[in-house]
Design a protein around this motif. Structure first.
Motif, PDB file in Angstrom:
ATOM      1  N   LYS A   1      79.998  26.563  -6.487  1.00  0.00           N
ATOM      2  CA  LYS A   1      80.343  26.592  -5.062  1.00  0.00           C
ATOM      3  C   LYS A   1      81.791  27.033  -4.884  1.00  0.00           C
ATOM      4  CE  LYS A   1      77.641  25.706  -2.788  1.00  0.00           C
ATOM      5  NZ  LYS A   1      76.588  26.599  -2.274  1.00  0.00           N
ATOM      6  N   ARG A   2      82.693  26.569  -5.756  1.00  0.00           N
ATOM      7  CA  ARG A   2      84.090  26.983  -5.681  1.00  0.00           C
ATOM      8  C   ARG A   2      84.200  28.489  -5.938  1.00  0.00           C
ATOM      9  NH1 ARG A   2      89.013  27.940  -7.588  1.00  0.00           N
ATOM     10  NH2 ARG A   2      90.751  26.624  -7.016  1.00  0.00           N
ATOM     11  N   HIS A   3      83.407  28.989  -6.863  1.00  0.00           N
ATOM     12  CA  HIS A   3      83.392  30.417  -7.168  1.00  0.00           C
ATOM     13  C   HIS A   3      82.941  31.219  -5.939  1.00  0.00           C
ATOM     14  CE1 HIS A   3      83.293  33.895  -9.848  1.00  0.00           C
ATOM     15  NE2 HIS A   3      82.162  34.231  -9.258  1.00  0.00           N
ATOM     16  N   GLU A   4      81.914  30.733  -5.244  1.00  0.00           N
ATOM     17  CA  GLU A   4      81.452  31.403  -4.024  1.00  0.00           C
ATOM     18  C   GLU A   4      82.553  31.437  -2.964  1.00  0.00           C
ATOM     19  OE1 GLU A   4      77.496  30.473  -2.365  1.00  0.00           O
ATOM     20  OE2 GLU A   4      77.235  29.239  -4.155  1.00  0.00           O
ATOM     21  N   ILE A   5      83.269  30.323  -2.845  1.00  0.00           N
ATOM     22  CA  ILE A   5      84.373  30.266  -1.882  1.00  0.00           C
ATOM     23  C   ILE A   5      85.451  31.267  -2.274  1.00  0.00           C
ATOM     24  CG2 ILE A   5      86.236  28.792  -0.990  1.00  0.00           C
ATOM     25  CD1 ILE A   5      84.220  26.410  -1.308  1.00  0.00           C
ATOM     26  N   ALA A   6      85.788  31.320  -3.557  1.00  0.00           N
ATOM     27  CA  ALA A   6      86.808  32.254  -4.040  1.00  0.00           C
ATOM     28  C   ALA A   6      86.390  33.706  -3.801  1.00  0.00           C
ATOM     29  CB  ALA A   6      87.073  32.017  -5.527  1.00  0.00           C
ATOM     30  N   GLU A   7      85.100  34.006  -3.998  1.00  0.00           N
ATOM     31  CA  GLU A   7      84.614  35.368  -3.744  1.00  0.00           C
ATOM     32  C   GLU A   7      84.812  35.750  -2.286  1.00  0.00           C
ATOM     33  OE1 GLU A   7      81.026  36.131  -6.932  1.00  0.00           O
ATOM     34  OE2 GLU A   7      80.560  34.938  -5.144  1.00  0.00           O
ATOM     35  N   LEU A   8      84.498  34.834  -1.404  1.00  0.00           N
ATOM     36  CA  LEU A   8      84.641  35.095   0.021  1.00  0.00           C
ATOM     37  C   LEU A   8      86.108  35.246   0.406  1.00  0.00           C
ATOM     38  CD1 LEU A   8      83.124  35.496   2.626  1.00  0.00           C
ATOM     39  CD2 LEU A   8      83.168  33.036   2.980  1.00  0.00           C
ATOM     40  N   ILE A   9      86.957  34.427  -0.148  1.00  0.00           N
ATOM     41  CA  ILE A   9      88.388  34.521   0.143  1.00  0.00           C
ATOM     42  C   ILE A   9      88.956  35.842  -0.366  1.00  0.00           C
ATOM     43  CG2 ILE A   9      90.639  33.535  -0.491  1.00  0.00           C
ATOM     44  CD1 ILE A   9      89.334  30.776  -0.105  1.00  0.00           C
ATOM     45  N   ALA A  10      88.539  36.274  -1.545  1.00  0.00           N
ATOM     46  CA  ALA A  10      89.010  37.565  -2.069  1.00  0.00           C
ATOM     47  C   ALA A  10      88.635  38.699  -1.121  1.00  0.00           C
ATOM     48  CB  ALA A  10      88.425  37.817  -3.460  1.00  0.00           C
ATOM     49  N   LEU A  11      87.422  38.647  -0.599  1.00  0.00           N
ATOM     50  CA  LEU A  11      86.992  39.673   0.354  1.00  0.00           C
ATOM     51  C   LEU A  11      87.800  39.592   1.643  1.00  0.00           C
ATOM     52  CD1 LEU A  11      83.113  39.537  -0.121  1.00  0.00           C
ATOM     53  CD2 LEU A  11      84.678  41.355  -0.863  1.00  0.00           C
ATOM     54  N   GLU A  12      88.029  38.371   2.135  1.00  0.00           N
ATOM     55  CA  GLU A  12      88.786  38.201   3.370  1.00  0.00           C
ATOM     56  C   GLU A  12      90.236  38.642   3.215  1.00  0.00           C
ATOM     57  OE1 GLU A  12      88.284  34.232   4.871  1.00  0.00           O
ATOM     58  OE2 GLU A  12      86.253  34.654   5.562  1.00  0.00           O
ATOM     59  N   LEU A  13      90.773  38.515   2.017  1.00  0.00           N
ATOM     60  CA  LEU A  13      92.143  38.962   1.755  1.00  0.00           C
ATOM     61  C   LEU A  13      92.218  40.470   1.529  1.00  0.00           C
ATOM     62  CD1 LEU A  13      93.440  36.102  -0.590  1.00  0.00           C
ATOM     63  CD2 LEU A  13      94.034  36.491   1.812  1.00  0.00           C
ATOM     64  N   GLY A  14      91.058  41.108   1.517  1.00  0.00           N
ATOM     65  CA  GLY A  14      91.017  42.552   1.315  1.00  0.00           C
ATOM     66  C   GLY A  14      91.198  42.978  -0.125  1.00  0.00           C
ATOM     67  N   LEU A  15      90.944  42.059  -1.055  1.00  0.00           N
ATOM     68  CA  LEU A  15      91.135  42.350  -2.476  1.00  0.00           C
ATOM     69  C   LEU A  15      89.872  42.845  -3.156  1.00  0.00           C
ATOM     70  CD1 LEU A  15      93.390  39.300  -3.379  1.00  0.00           C
ATOM     71  CD2 LEU A  15      94.107  41.655  -2.953  1.00  0.00           C
TER      72      LEU A  15
END
Length: 98
Positions: free
Chosen positions: A7-21
Motif C-alpha cells: 500500500k505504501r508503494h502504491e502511495i509512492a507511485e501516485l505521489i511520483a506521478l503527481e510530482l511529475g516524476l
C-alpha cells in the motif's frame, strides 16, 4: 512484500506521478529519495491522529482512498500485535503505554 508495504508503494507511485516524476521504478536515487520523503510526510500528515495534521483536502480521491487503506492496515497490524502479546501472557491496556 507485506500488505502495508504494498500500500505504501502504491502511495509512492501516485505521489511520483503527481510530482511529475513519472514511473517510480525509473527514478534517479535523488528523485526516489524525494518521493520517499514526500510519501512519509503525506502518510504522517494525513493521519487522523497526527499531532500536526496536513490539509489533505487537496489530495485526489485515489490518494485519499489509499491513505485510508494504509491507516486501516496499520490498525490491523497493531491489533494483531496486541492479540499476539495477549496470547503470550503479556496482557495490557493501551492506557498502560503512557
Amino acid at each position: 512484500m507485506s500488505e502495508i508495504e504494498e500500500k505504501r508503494h502504491e502511495i509512492a507511485e501516485l505521489i511520483a506521478l503527481e510530482l511529475g516524476l513519472g514511473d517510480l521504478e525509473g527514478l534517479s536515487a535523488a528523485d526516489r529519495a524525494a518521493v520517499d520523503r514526500q510519501t512519509a510526510e503525506t502518510i504522517a500528515g494525513c493521519g487522523v491522529d497526527s499531532p500536526d495534521p496536513a490539509d489533505c483536502t487537496e489530495a485526489n480521491i485515489r490518494l485519499r482512498g489509499l491513505l485510508q487503506q494504509y491507516r486501516a492496515l496499520q490498525i490491523l497490524r497493531s491489533d494483531e500485535a496486541d492479540a499476539r502479546l495477549a496470547e503470550e501472557g503479556e496482557v495490557f491496556g493501551r492506557e498502560d503505554d503512557a
